[in-house]
Write a protein that holds these residues in place. Structure first.
Motif, PDB file in Angstrom:
ATOM      1  N   ARG A   1       0.857  -1.184   0.000  1.00  0.00           N
ATOM      2  CA  ARG A   1       0.000   0.000   0.000  1.00  0.00           C
ATOM      3  C   ARG A   1       0.895   1.236   0.000  1.00  0.00           C
ATOM      4  O   ARG A   1       1.832   1.330   0.782  1.00  0.00           O
ATOM      5  CB  ARG A   1      -0.902  -0.015   1.226  1.00  0.00           C
ATOM      6  CG  ARG A   1      -1.645   1.246   1.532  1.00  0.00           C
ATOM      7  CD  ARG A   1      -2.796   1.571   0.662  1.00  0.00           C
ATOM      8  NE  ARG A   1      -3.876   0.612   0.612  1.00  0.00           N
ATOM      9  CZ  ARG A   1      -4.942   0.807  -0.172  1.00  0.00           C
ATOM     10  NH1 ARG A   1      -5.042   1.893  -0.903  1.00  0.00           N
ATOM     11  NH2 ARG A   1      -5.886  -0.091  -0.215  1.00  0.00           N
TER      12      ARG A   1
ATOM     13  N   GLN B   1       1.248   5.126   0.715  1.00  0.00           N
ATOM     14  CA  GLN B   1       0.658   6.231   1.466  1.00  0.00           C
ATOM     15  C   GLN B   1       1.494   7.476   1.215  1.00  0.00           C
ATOM     16  O   GLN B   1       2.702   7.474   1.441  1.00  0.00           O
ATOM     17  CB  GLN B   1       0.661   5.922   2.972  1.00  0.00           C
ATOM     18  CG  GLN B   1      -0.174   4.735   3.372  1.00  0.00           C
ATOM     19  CD  GLN B   1      -1.665   5.029   3.292  1.00  0.00           C
ATOM     20  OE1 GLN B   1      -2.105   6.168   3.325  1.00  0.00           O
ATOM     21  NE2 GLN B   1      -2.451   3.974   3.160  1.00  0.00           N
TER      22      GLN B   1
ATOM     23  N   LEU C   1      -2.680   2.295  -4.562  1.00  0.00           N
ATOM     24  CA  LEU C   1      -2.935   3.630  -4.049  1.00  0.00           C
ATOM     25  C   LEU C   1      -4.347   4.076  -4.390  1.00  0.00           C
ATOM     26  O   LEU C   1      -4.854   3.779  -5.466  1.00  0.00           O
ATOM     27  CB  LEU C   1      -1.914   4.646  -4.564  1.00  0.00           C
ATOM     28  CG  LEU C   1      -1.692   4.753  -6.051  1.00  0.00           C
ATOM     29  CD1 LEU C   1      -2.166   6.097  -6.548  1.00  0.00           C
ATOM     30  CD2 LEU C   1      -0.221   4.608  -6.329  1.00  0.00           C
TER      31      LEU C   1
ATOM     32  N   ASP D   1      -9.095   1.989  -5.535  1.00  0.00           N
ATOM     33  CA  ASP D   1      -7.690   1.590  -5.437  1.00  0.00           C
ATOM     34  C   ASP D   1      -7.134   1.199  -6.805  1.00  0.00           C
ATOM     35  O   ASP D   1      -7.649   0.283  -7.451  1.00  0.00           O
ATOM     36  CB  ASP D   1      -7.533   0.406  -4.487  1.00  0.00           C
ATOM     37  CG  ASP D   1      -7.626   0.806  -3.026  1.00  0.00           C
ATOM     38  OD1 ASP D   1      -7.434   2.008  -2.721  1.00  0.00           O
ATOM     39  OD2 ASP D   1      -7.881  -0.074  -2.184  1.00  0.00           O
TER      40      ASP D   1
END
Length: 133
Positions: free
Chosen positions: A27, A29, A53, A105
């Motif tokens: 993931r 960030q 993301l 996503d």
């Protein structure tokens, strides 16, 4: 007609991206107030990485990759898609820019082409992802 089909089949096999056996997911960030993130990593052989993301419909996404291996590319998969890429690096290069069609996503899938994966090649890369309103 058979010759064309056979030639096309050989081309598709030779130029096909690898379906990585070992795809890890990470993931992404962004830091508070930032509109971009950069990762530096490497893959070997049949390894692959999905950088996930979140983004909103209408935002602009720019992804670029610098790599040590000319057979190292990335694809971009829209939300809800597992094997259907909206951007294919092996045919379009290692830079993508565009407006996002949906919210959710997105996956930036980093991989080696089948021929390089088969030889167990390594690719060190730097992947930059930018999302702006």
């Amino acid at each position: 007609m058979k010759a064309i089909a056979a030639t096309l089949g050989i081309f598709l096999l030779a130029g096909a991206p690898v379906l990585a056996d070992d795809i890890r997911t990470e993931r992404v960030q962004f830091k508070k107030g930032a509109s971009s993130a950069t990762v530096e990593s490497s893959i070997k052989g049949y390894e692959g990485v999905d950088y996930v993301l979140g983004a909103r419909k209408g935002q602009s996404m720019n992804v670029s990759m610098a790599t040590s291996n000319t057979a190292n590319y990335f694809n971009i998969l829209a939300p809800g898609k597992d094997n259907e890429a909206m951007f294919i690096g092996s045919t379009s290069g290692n830079q993508s820019e565009g407006t996002l069609p949906a919210s959710g996503d997105y996956k930036i899938r980093v991989y080696l082409m089948r021929s390089a994966a088969r030889r167990g090649e390594v690719a060190a890369y730097r992947l930059e992802m930018i999302i702006d309103d």
